[in-house]
Design an enzyme around this catalytic site. Structure first.
Site, short mmCIF file in Angstrom:
data_model
loop_
_atom_site.label_atom_id
_atom_site.label_comp_id
_atom_site.label_asym_id
_atom_site.label_seq_id
_atom_site.Cartn_x
_atom_site.Cartn_y
_atom_site.Cartn_z
N GLU A 153 1.31 -1.23 -0.14
CA GLU A 153 -0.02 -0.19 -0.23
C GLU A 153 0.96 1.27 -0.17
O GLU A 153 -0.07 2.50 0.05
CB GLU A 153 -1.40 -0.08 1.33
CG GLU A 153 -2.08 -0.58 1.22
CD GLU A 153 -2.47 -1.78 0.87
OE1 GLU A 153 -1.46 -2.91 0.19
OE2 GLU A 153 -3.91 -1.90 -0.35
N GLN B 292 -18.73 5.10 2.71
CA GLN B 292 -18.98 6.26 3.61
C GLN B 292 -19.13 6.48 5.15
O GLN B 292 -18.86 7.75 5.57
CB GLN B 292 -20.78 6.25 2.98
CG GLN B 292 -20.13 7.21 1.87
CD GLN B 292 -22.38 7.31 1.59
OE1 GLN B 292 -23.00 7.05 0.28
NE2 GLN B 292 -23.12 8.32 2.14
N ARG C 39 2.08 -9.09 4.25
CA ARG C 39 1.81 -8.09 4.03
C ARG C 39 2.71 -7.36 2.22
O ARG C 39 3.44 -6.69 2.36
CB ARG C 39 0.78 -6.82 4.07
CG ARG C 39 -0.18 -5.83 3.03
CD ARG C 39 -1.76 -6.87 3.47
NE ARG C 39 -2.35 -6.31 2.59
CZ ARG C 39 -4.04 -5.67 2.72
NH1 ARG C 39 -3.56 -4.56 3.90
NH2 ARG C 39 -4.73 -5.21 1.83
N TYR D 146 3.32 2.11 1.67
CA TYR D 146 3.69 2.31 3.39
C TYR D 146 5.52 2.31 3.34
O TYR D 146 5.95 1.59 2.23
CB TYR D 146 3.35 1.69 4.27
CG TYR D 146 2.23 2.16 4.42
CD1 TYR D 146 1.32 3.44 5.08
CD2 TYR D 146 0.27 1.09 4.07
CE1 TYR D 146 0.48 4.01 5.77
CE2 TYR D 146 -0.66 1.72 4.24
CZ TYR D 146 -0.44 3.08 5.54
OH TYR D 146 -2.06 3.68 4.72
N HIS E 27 -1.26 3.96 -1.99
CA HIS E 27 -2.57 4.93 -1.93
C HIS E 27 -3.10 6.29 -2.02
O HIS E 27 -3.57 6.65 -2.82
CB HIS E 27 -1.97 5.79 -0.11
CG HIS E 27 -3.07 5.05 1.05
ND1 HIS E 27 -3.80 3.42 0.94
CD2 HIS E 27 -2.31 3.97 2.20
CE1 HIS E 27 -3.91 2.64 1.42
NE2 HIS E 27 -3.10 3.09 3.02
#
Ligand code: NAP
Ligand code: SF4
Length: 672
Positions: free
Chosen positions: A165, A340, A215, A167, A253
């Site tokens: 992701e 949301q 991960r 990181y 991201h």
């Protein structure tokens, strides 16, 4: 015989055998930061009771500089360890297993203290990181290993080392963020050194009987991402360093390709994990847009992975696995991937929850409590607010009659489900129908409740919803003007369209009107081409040039506010809607005044002085100018002395969405 033989079969990760192949993926909830550890324990405990194979916590910082933001939770002290112990005890008491994710954010940390391989600011954070020297890198490795040791002390069954992701560990792997020319940059071996060393040191610290999930980023989706050869090489090195299982991650991201939003096809990235199957001998976990047991079972049955990870579906329904195992999959509250109430809340600094399940992270607010006295309650309107209220009232033991003027339940959800990329709303409406059918609620479809006919009820819940707002724009004869409800119901629309109002519904209508044929969400290969997702064996990082599909018609989206249209859409999804419409050539203009609608289009002017009136050509104008409350029944009941509660759009129409409607319906029903 279960319908999910793969999903529900056991699997062994190192020393630990799980009863099924479902992992609850890491999610930030903001609960830990509030310091209410009993609530954290209740949240995870509920998921453990629901039968998930292994839980992974939200990311915990190994040190201050690696924290995603100042004050982010971690495991820094004896007190922290005791707090985490509350959580692991609750999960173990419920028969579950839990691993703690160690998240070092690197340059994604929202802090001027952030560190990274090189001082290159990320496009999604305001701080340029400090490039670490060799001693600084050694400190990060030691801190991560110490965090793993503390996790063990706190009773966790393992840790997940976050290496994807975009990181910290991921940042070392690619030239995009690593420009070093020492032992930690340059060649593949040097770029891989940090993640491999981290896993090696964690294993050396925690011993053999502790799960290490790593991960790994399979598809970076950023320029200069990893090549497929590099990914495979890393996977093998991480295995050799002592990982028990690889959890595969997709997309940094900062990537401009959606990876988890509702418009992403279900199971859209399982094919990438499948490419890695057989390349290592430890199990592989796949994730992203898996939200039903059927999708999970299909992914495993075709050999795309050994386990599946789902995160948000466990906000929507903590009992996902238990219901699947009991043959009650139709009762699983579906995650519609809207973000949301979960991710958007996190970005707004609120506690996460779920649009479909407001209980998530608020378990104690809705502790199952039978009503003191069984009452006869009428609920008028079977949109999200009325449905949620009726089901909760029934759950609490009341006698409930639900009136709906239309011939189907769902209200505005039935409009949303017609929008390309919002197919998940079908599942939400179907779930409400199932739950109603299995409840004691008496459903009276096609019946308009009137004040005079509601006399026999102890309480009346008015959930009559909204009506589209008429913006009152002067309209000349011959102009073709439609409301959004007519358009979404299939009314004929011309080749050039102006949409008045650029809120959520204006954007939805623009997507609907520019789509040709079937939604790309249901055509995964075309969806990948549209967004520029490539085979990582062919293109580094899996990044290709997007090939947008031609728009079905020319659309212009207008609003009065002098700001970028779409600015107020969801924090984590608004950019996707804007990018999708831009790719289809939709013109978006803010800061206009509407002068009049003519047969040939709409005349608009600019600014308070109404300068430069000009015609924007259109053969159809569609009104998406918000809503007003439908209060006729509420007003008529006001004079009768009945006990009346008004909820959802009938209460407040402005910025109504299903999240507020469902939450309000359930909360009211918990008090009657
Ligand atoms: P909305 O988001 O409040 O937008 C209404 C639009 O109409 C705005 O662009 C507003 O812009 C315009 N408008 C308001 N009064 C007007 C008037 N008198 N004359 C002309 N224009 C006027 O409402 P919505 O689009 O109807 O959506 C309803 C709710 O559903 C919203 O809360 C929305 O968030 C939710 N929703 C969400 C999504 C999603 O993707 N998350 C999708 C669909 C709907 P100006 O005032 O600047 O002209
Ligand atoms: Fe899924 Fe939406 Fe609930 Fe988040 S808020 S868990 S995306 S349904």
């Amino acid at each position: 015989m279960t319908a999910y033989p793969h999903l529900l079969s056991p699997i062994t990760l190192g020393h630990l055998t799980l009863p099924n192949r479902v992992l609850m993926g890491s999610m930030h909830t903001n609960l830990e930061e509030r310091g209410d550890w009993n609530r954290v324990a209740e949240f995870y405990g509920a998921r453990a009771r629901g039968g998930v194979g292994l839980i992974v916590t939200g990311g915990m910082a190994p040190n201050r500089e690696g924290a995603i933001a100042p004050g982010a939770a971690g495991l820094f002290s004896a007190e922290d360890i005791a707090n985490h112990r509350t959580v692991t005890d609750r999960v173990h008491d419920a028969g579950g297993r839990i691993a703690m994710q160690i998240l070092h954010a690197g340059r994604y940390a929202y802090s001027p203290e952030c560190v990274a391989p090189s001082s290159i600011k990320s496009p999604i954070t305001p701080f340029a990181p400090r490039a670490l020297d060799a001693a600084g890198i050694e400190k990060q490795i030691a801190d991560i290993a110490t965090a793993a040791a503390r996790a063990r002390e706190a009773g966790y069954d393992g840790v997940e080392v976050m290496g994807s992701e975009g990181y910290f560990l991921n940042q070392f792997l690619v030239a995009h963020t690593n420009r070093r020319d020492d032992d930690w940059g340059g060649s593949v071996e040097n770029r891989m050194r940090l993640p491999v060393e981290v896993v090696r040191r964690v294993r050396a610290t925690v011993g053999a009987d502790f799960v290490i999930v790593y991960r790994i980023s399979l598809l970076d989706l950023v320029p200069d991402g990893q090549s497929w050869d590099e990914v495979v090489r890393l996977a093998r090195a991480i295995e050799a360093a002592g990982a028990s299982v690889l959890n595969t991650g997709i997309g940094w991201h900062e990537a401009r390709i959606p990876t988890i939003a509702t418009s992403v096809p279900r199971g859209a990235f399982a094919w990438v994990t499948k490419k890695l199957m057989g390349k290592v001998s430890i199990p592989l976990i796949t994730s992203n847009r898996i939200n039903t047991p059927d999708v999970g079972e299909a992914v495993l049955a075709e050999g795309a992975a050994d386990m599946i990870s789902m995160a948000r579906p466990f906000l929507a329904d903590p009992d996902f696995v238990a219901k699947a195992a009991a043959g009650r999959a139709d009762e699983i509250a579906p995650c519609i991937a809207c973000n949301q109430a979960c991710l958007d809340h996190i970005f707004e600094g609120k506690v996460a929850s779920c649009l479909v399940n407001p209980r998530a992270c608020h378990e104690s607010d809705f502790a199952h409590r039978a009503a003191g006295r069984r009452k006869r309650v009428a609920v008028v309107g079977a949109g999200p607010a009325g449905l949620a209220a009726a089901l909760r009232l029934d759950e609490r033991g009341h006698e409930v009659v639900l009136f709906e003027r239309a011939d189907a339940v769902g209200g505005q959800l039935n409009l949303a489900r017609r929008v390309p990329g919002k197919e998940e709303f079908d599942g939400l409406v179907a779930w409400f129908e199932t739950m109603l059918a299995k409840s004691g609620v008496t459903l009276r479809l096609g019946e308009e409740a009137r004040a005079g006919s509601l006399g026999g009820f102890d309480e009346i819940v008015v959930a009559t919803g909204v009506q589209p707002r008429d913006p009152g724009i002067p309209t000349e004869p011959g102009a073709r003007v439609l409301g959004y409800r007519e358009v979404l119901a299939g009314a004929a629309v011309g080749e050039t369209v102006v949409i008045v109002g650029a809120g959520g519904i204006g954007f939805d209508v623009a997507e609907f009107l520019t789509q040709t044929g079937t939604s790309a969400t249901l055509r995964p290969a075309d969806w990948r081409a549209e967004w520029g997702v490539a085979d990582p064996e062919v293109r580094r990082g899996g990044l290709a040039d997007p090939v947008p599909e031609p728009a079905a018609r020319q659309v212009t989206l207008l609003q009065r506010k002098p700001e970028k249209p779409g600015r107020r859409l969801g924090k984590t999804t608004g950019w996707i809607h804007r990018a999708a419409l831009q790719a289809r050539g939709v013109t978006m203009t803010g800061g206009v005044n509407y002068e009049r609608i003519e047969a040939g289009g709409i005349v608009v002017s600019t600014g308070p002085e109404r300068a430069g009136p000009r015609l924007i050509a259109a053969d159809t104008v569609v009104l998406c100018a918000g809503q007003v409350s439908e209060r006729a029944l509420a007003d008529a009941l006001a004079s009768t002395g009945a006990r009346v509660h008004v909820i959802g759009g009938a209460d407040v129409a402005a910025e109504l969405d299903a999240k507020r409607a469902i939450d309000q319906g359930m909360r009211l029903a918990s008090t009657i």
